[in-house]
Design a protein around this motif. Structure first.
Motif, PDB file in Angstrom:
ATOM      1  N   GLN A  84       1.605   3.477  -3.320  1.00  9.38           N
ATOM      2  CA  GLN A  84       1.115   4.869  -3.373  1.00  9.38           C
ATOM      3  C   GLN A  84       2.267   5.833  -3.642  1.00  9.38           C
ATOM      4  OE1 GLN A  84      -0.859   5.869   0.295  1.00  9.38           O
ATOM      5  NE2 GLN A  84      -2.478   4.373  -0.011  1.00  9.38           N
ATOM      6  N   SER A 118      -1.859  13.717  -2.339  1.00  7.60           N
ATOM      7  CA  SER A 118      -2.851  14.785  -2.503  1.00  7.60           C
ATOM      8  C   SER A 118      -2.264  16.013  -3.219  1.00  7.60           C
ATOM      9  CB  SER A 118      -3.369  15.205  -1.121  1.00  7.60           C
ATOM     10  OG  SER A 118      -2.282  15.441  -0.233  1.00  7.60           O
ATOM     11  N   GLY A 168       0.153  13.812   5.795  1.00  7.55           N
ATOM     12  CA  GLY A 168      -0.951  12.967   6.239  1.00  7.55           C
ATOM     13  C   GLY A 168      -1.660  13.546   7.437  1.00  7.55           C
ATOM     14  N   LYS A 203      -4.345   5.244  -4.009  1.00  6.69           N
ATOM     15  CA  LYS A 203      -4.122   6.690  -3.874  1.00  6.69           C
ATOM     16  C   LYS A 203      -2.758   7.099  -4.436  1.00  6.69           C
ATOM     17  CE  LYS A 203      -6.802   7.306   0.395  1.00  6.69           C
ATOM     18  NZ  LYS A 203      -7.172   5.981   0.873  1.00  6.69           N
ATOM     19  N   ASN A 250      -3.068   4.249  10.302  1.00  4.50           N
ATOM     20  CA  ASN A 250      -1.971   3.306  10.017  1.00  4.50           C
ATOM     21  C   ASN A 250      -0.704   3.543  10.823  1.00  4.50           C
ATOM     22  OD1 ASN A 250      -3.382   2.015   7.723  1.00  4.50           O
ATOM     23  ND2 ASN A 250      -3.140   4.008   6.754  1.00  4.50           N
ATOM     24  N   MET A 264       0.657  17.095   2.919  1.00  5.88           N
ATOM     25  CA  MET A 264       1.367  15.931   2.361  1.00  5.88           C
ATOM     26  C   MET A 264       1.763  14.925   3.439  1.00  5.88           C
ATOM     27  SD  MET A 264       4.074  17.593  -0.314  1.00  5.88           S
ATOM     28  CE  MET A 264       4.945  16.074  -0.679  1.00  5.88           C
ATOM     29  N   ASN A 316      10.228  13.626   4.797  1.00  2.00           N
ATOM     30  CA  ASN A 316       9.535  12.345   4.964  1.00  2.00           C
ATOM     31  C   ASN A 316      10.443  11.175   4.556  1.00  2.00           C
ATOM     32  OD1 ASN A 316       7.884  10.221   3.291  1.00  2.00           O
ATOM     33  ND2 ASN A 316       6.497  10.942   4.875  1.00  2.00           N
ATOM     34  N   LYS A 358       7.594   3.350   9.403  1.00  6.04           N
ATOM     35  CA  LYS A 358       7.667   4.780   9.693  1.00  6.04           C
ATOM     36  C   LYS A 358       8.510   4.948  10.961  1.00  6.04           C
ATOM     37  CE  LYS A 358       3.631   7.184   9.112  1.00  6.04           C
ATOM     38  NZ  LYS A 358       2.156   7.427   8.927  1.00  6.04           N
ATOM     39  N   ARG A 375       0.840  -1.208   0.000  1.00  6.77           N
ATOM     40  CA  ARG A 375       0.000   0.000   0.000  1.00  6.77           C
ATOM     41  C   ARG A 375       0.874   1.257   0.000  1.00  6.77           C
ATOM     42  NH1 ARG A 375      -1.391   3.467   3.813  1.00  6.77           N
ATOM     43  NH2 ARG A 375      -0.453   2.244   5.475  1.00  6.77           N
ATOM     44  N   ASN A 421       3.429  11.440  11.566  1.00  2.00           N
ATOM     45  CA  ASN A 421       3.057  12.484  10.598  1.00  2.00           C
ATOM     46  C   ASN A 421       3.269  13.884  11.201  1.00  2.00           C
ATOM     47  OD1 ASN A 421       2.197  10.229   9.227  1.00  2.00           O
ATOM     48  ND2 ASN A 421       0.015  10.765   9.194  1.00  2.00           N
ATOM     49  N   SER A 454      -4.633   9.218  12.362  1.00  8.65           N
ATOM     50  CA  SER A 454      -3.870   8.443  11.380  1.00  8.65           C
ATOM     51  C   SER A 454      -4.003   6.952  11.709  1.00  8.65           C
ATOM     52  CB  SER A 454      -2.395   8.881  11.431  1.00  8.65           C
ATOM     53  OG  SER A 454      -1.574   7.936  10.807  1.00  8.65           O
TER      54      SER A 454
HETATM   55  N1  FAQ Z   1      -2.088  12.109  -0.002  1.00  8.01           N
HETATM   56  O1  FAQ Z   1      -2.806   6.499   8.452  1.00  8.01           O
HETATM   57  P1  FAQ Z   1      -2.161   7.491   7.547  1.00  8.01           P
HETATM   58  C1  FAQ Z   1       6.834  12.752  -4.081  1.00  8.01           C
HETATM   59  C2  FAQ Z   1      -3.807   8.552   3.216  1.00  8.01           C
HETATM   60  S1  FAQ Z   1       6.519  12.886  -2.422  1.00  8.01           S
HETATM   61  C3  FAQ Z   1      -2.897  11.059  -0.261  1.00  8.01           C
HETATM   62  O2  FAQ Z   1      -1.342   8.557   8.179  1.00  8.01           O
HETATM   63  P2  FAQ Z   1       0.213   6.298   6.357  1.00  8.01           P
HETATM   64  C4  FAQ Z   1       8.093  13.415  -4.616  1.00  8.01           C
HETATM   65  C5  FAQ Z   1      -3.067   7.281   3.604  1.00  8.01           C
HETATM   66  O3  FAQ Z   1      -2.547   6.644   2.461  1.00  8.01           O
HETATM   67  C6  FAQ Z   1       4.859  12.345  -2.127  1.00  8.01           C
HETATM   68  N2  FAQ Z   1      -3.256  10.165   0.706  1.00  8.01           N
HETATM   69  O4  FAQ Z   1      -1.330   6.702   6.421  1.00  8.01           O
HETATM   70  C7  FAQ Z   1       7.803  14.327  -5.748  1.00  8.01           C
HETATM   71  C8  FAQ Z   1      -4.158   6.505   4.299  1.00  8.01           C
HETATM   72  O5  FAQ Z   1      -5.049   5.925   3.340  1.00  8.01           O
HETATM   73  P3  FAQ Z   1      -5.085   4.319   3.065  1.00  8.01           P
HETATM   74  C9  FAQ Z   1       4.722  10.874  -1.913  1.00  8.01           C
HETATM   75  C10 FAQ Z   1      -2.732  10.362   1.934  1.00  8.01           C
HETATM   76  O6  FAQ Z   1       0.432   5.524   5.114  1.00  8.01           O
HETATM   77  C11 FAQ Z   1       7.955  15.691  -5.558  1.00  8.01           C
HETATM   78  C12 FAQ Z   1      -4.963   7.604   4.989  1.00  8.01           C
HETATM   79  O7  FAQ Z   1      -4.680   8.809   4.302  1.00  8.01           O
HETATM   80  N3  FAQ Z   1       5.421  10.461  -0.746  1.00  8.01           N
HETATM   81  O8  FAQ Z   1       6.060  12.126  -4.710  1.00  8.01           O
HETATM   82  C13 FAQ Z   1      -1.874  11.408   2.244  1.00  8.01           C
HETATM   83  O9  FAQ Z   1       0.652   5.696   7.644  1.00  8.01           O
HETATM   84  C14 FAQ Z   1       7.704  16.584  -6.599  1.00  8.01           C
HETATM   85  C15 FAQ Z   1      -4.612   7.730   6.453  1.00  8.01           C
HETATM   86  O10 FAQ Z   1      -3.263   8.204   6.624  1.00  8.01           O
HETATM   87  C16 FAQ Z   1       5.104   9.308  -0.104  1.00  8.01           C
HETATM   88  O11 FAQ Z   1       4.213   8.580  -0.490  1.00  8.01           O
HETATM   89  C17 FAQ Z   1      -1.554  12.323   1.211  1.00  8.01           C
HETATM   90  N4  FAQ Z   1      -0.764  13.380   1.407  1.00  8.01           N
HETATM   91  O12 FAQ Z   1       0.978   7.696   6.238  1.00  8.01           O
HETATM   92  C18 FAQ Z   1       7.424  13.857  -7.004  1.00  8.01           C
HETATM   93  C19 FAQ Z   1       5.965   8.968   1.078  1.00  8.01           C
HETATM   94  N5  FAQ Z   1      -1.534  11.323   3.549  1.00  8.01           N
HETATM   95  O13 FAQ Z   1      -3.792   3.995   2.380  1.00  8.01           O
HETATM   96  C20 FAQ Z   1       7.164  14.761  -8.055  1.00  8.01           C
HETATM   97  C21 FAQ Z   1       5.703   7.582   1.601  1.00  8.01           C
HETATM   98  C22 FAQ Z   1      -2.181  10.246   4.054  1.00  8.01           C
HETATM   99  O14 FAQ Z   1      -5.177   3.653   4.418  1.00  8.01           O
HETATM  100  C23 FAQ Z   1       7.317  16.129  -7.840  1.00  8.01           C
HETATM  101  N6  FAQ Z   1       4.450   7.519   2.304  1.00  8.01           N
HETATM  102  N7  FAQ Z   1      -2.910   9.681   3.077  1.00  8.01           N
HETATM  103  O15 FAQ Z   1      -6.259   4.117   2.176  1.00  8.01           O
HETATM  104  C24 FAQ Z   1       4.295   7.811   3.613  1.00  8.01           C
HETATM  105  O16 FAQ Z   1       5.242   8.211   4.294  1.00  8.01           O
HETATM  106  C25 FAQ Z   1       2.946   7.603   4.224  1.00  8.01           C
HETATM  107  O17 FAQ Z   1       2.200   6.752   3.393  1.00  8.01           O
HETATM  108  C26 FAQ Z   1       2.152   8.918   4.508  1.00  8.01           C
HETATM  109  C27 FAQ Z   1       0.804   8.550   5.124  1.00  8.01           C
HETATM  110  C28 FAQ Z   1       2.919   9.814   5.481  1.00  8.01           C
HETATM  111  C29 FAQ Z   1       1.892   9.693   3.213  1.00  8.01           C
END
Ligand code: FAQ
Length: 313
Positions: A40, A109, A199, A106, A207, A197, A135, A217, A36, A221, A205
């Motif tokens: 994402q 955002s 979250g 997803k 997860n 971004m 992050n 993690k 997941r 967040n 939260s």
């Molecule tokens: N957008 O329980 P939590 C880049 C969802 S950087 C959409 O806190 P988690 C570089 C979350 O999935 C951006 N959805 O979840 C770049 C969960 O839904 P689910 C990408 C969000 O996973 C720069 C629900 O809300 N970076 O691309 C968002 O423990 C410039 C509940 O949230 C990453 O993905 C959001 N902002 O923590 C590229 C970093 N926030 O799945 C091009 C890795 C939360 O249960 C140009 N990911 N949700 O249906 C992470 O660190 C984590 O997944 C978080 C969320 C911190 C994003």
């Protein structure tokens, strides 16, 4: 206490800060959480190419155009590392990509906001890549080895992205009144979405607790959001710009910046597909997938011919 020796060995590795590798036994819920999150994350990198790609043809100079081209290509590369990392968990790349196209997975955002001016390209580099680094530096120590190792290379490139963004906004901040106004308008539009971004707040939260227990993690967040604000406000001040937050202020007692309430209704609307650009972003990805079908078909035929040749030999 677990009686399953495989579970006990997994827990002992997590406790000892040892990496979990692709061939190691892991609980199914850990595997699914990684698919997941990494999935994402991969989708965010490739959808994240679109807002900035919108400006490649209109970059103001050849130098800016080459930098932007390189940055957008880097994001594609990040997507590829991350899709490869998800494949090590036993899922097919095509399956999770199809889930993105079907709106069942997803992506971040932030990429549902439009890039209306050239300043947005600099602000994305400075703020959005800046937030991504905060992050992702923490994710370099994620317990799953293939994810953590992908993050190391990605962070080096994100660091270049952040610096090029800050350099671009510095030029605008030192430019004409019109350039300063364009930059301020961009900061006003991207400030709050960048804070989203990280979250939802820790209390909302679902997860976080399990992902932190598994050391996917390393910080919550809210901790990461605060770190980003503390890093960024001095840069904002150095530019002579402001954030659209009247409550933003240094707090002597905590040693951190205080900030105002985030509009979580807006965040959840964007997650539900009702952001400014959700339809446009998915439509672009669906169009690219459809238009690229001949490449996939040709590659499959070519692979079949090579396999047949190898069988004969
Ligand atoms: N957008 O329980 P939590 C880049 C969802 S950087 C959409 O806190 P988690 C570089 C979350 O999935 C951006 N959805 O979840 C770049 C969960 O839904 P689910 C990408 C969000 O996973 C720069 C629900 O809300 N970076 O691309 C968002 O423990 C410039 C509940 O949230 C990453 O993905 C959001 N902002 O923590 C590229 C970093 N926030 O799945 C091009 C890795 C939360 O249960 C140009 N990911 N949700 O249906 C992470 O660190 C984590 O997944 C978080 C969320 C911190 C994003």
């Amino acid at each position: 206490m677990t009686t399953d020796p495989r579970q006990a060995s997994f827990e002992a590795k997590i406790a000892a800060d040892l990496s979990i590798e692709a061939k190691d036994w892991m609980p199914e819920a850990y595997r699914q959480t990684l698919i997941r999150q990494i999935g994402q994350h991969a989708h965010s990198e490739v959808v994240g190419m679109l807002p900035e790609a919108n400006w490649i043809t209109r970059a103001p100079t050849l130098r800016r155009k080459t930098i932007l081209l390189a940055k957008v290509q880097d994001e594609a590369g990040h997507g590829l590392y991350l899709y490869s990392a998800t494949e090590t968990l036993g899922c097919s790349r095509q399956d999770i990509y199809q889930k993105l196209l079907d709106g069942k997975m997803k992506y971040s955002s932030i990429f549902n906001y439009p890039t209306l001016s050239w300043a947005d390209v600099g602000v994305i580099g400075w703020l959005v890549d800046g937030a991504a680094i905060v992050n992702q530096v923490a994710l370099c120590r994620a317990s799953y080895g293939p994810y953590a190792r992908a993050m190391v290379k990605i962070c080096k490139e994100e660091s270049f992205h952040q610096r090029q963004g800050y350099e671009a906004v510095t030029v605008l901040a030192n430019g004409s009144e019109a350039q300063r106004a364009m930059l301020q308008d961009s900061i006003n539009r991207f400030w709050w979405p960048t804070l989203m971004m990280f979250g939802p707040n820790d209390s909302d939260s679902p997860n976080s607790a399990q992902s932190m227990a598994w050391k996917i993690k390393r910080f919550s967040n809210d901790e990461l959001r605060q770190k980003f604000i503390d890093n960024t406000v001095p840069q904002l001040e150095a530019l002579g710009m402001t954030a659209p937050d009247p409550e933003l202020a240094w707090d002597e007692t905590t040693g951190h910046y205080r900030f105002g309430a985030i509009n979580w209704d807006e965040f959840y609307q964007v997650l539900k597909g009702q952001g400014l650009c959700n339809h446009e972003r998915l439509a672009a990805k669906r169009r690219a997938w459809k238009n690229g079908s001949w490449v996939r078909e040709a590659a499959a035929v070519h692979a079949g011919k090579i396999a047949a040749k190898n069988r004969v030999a």
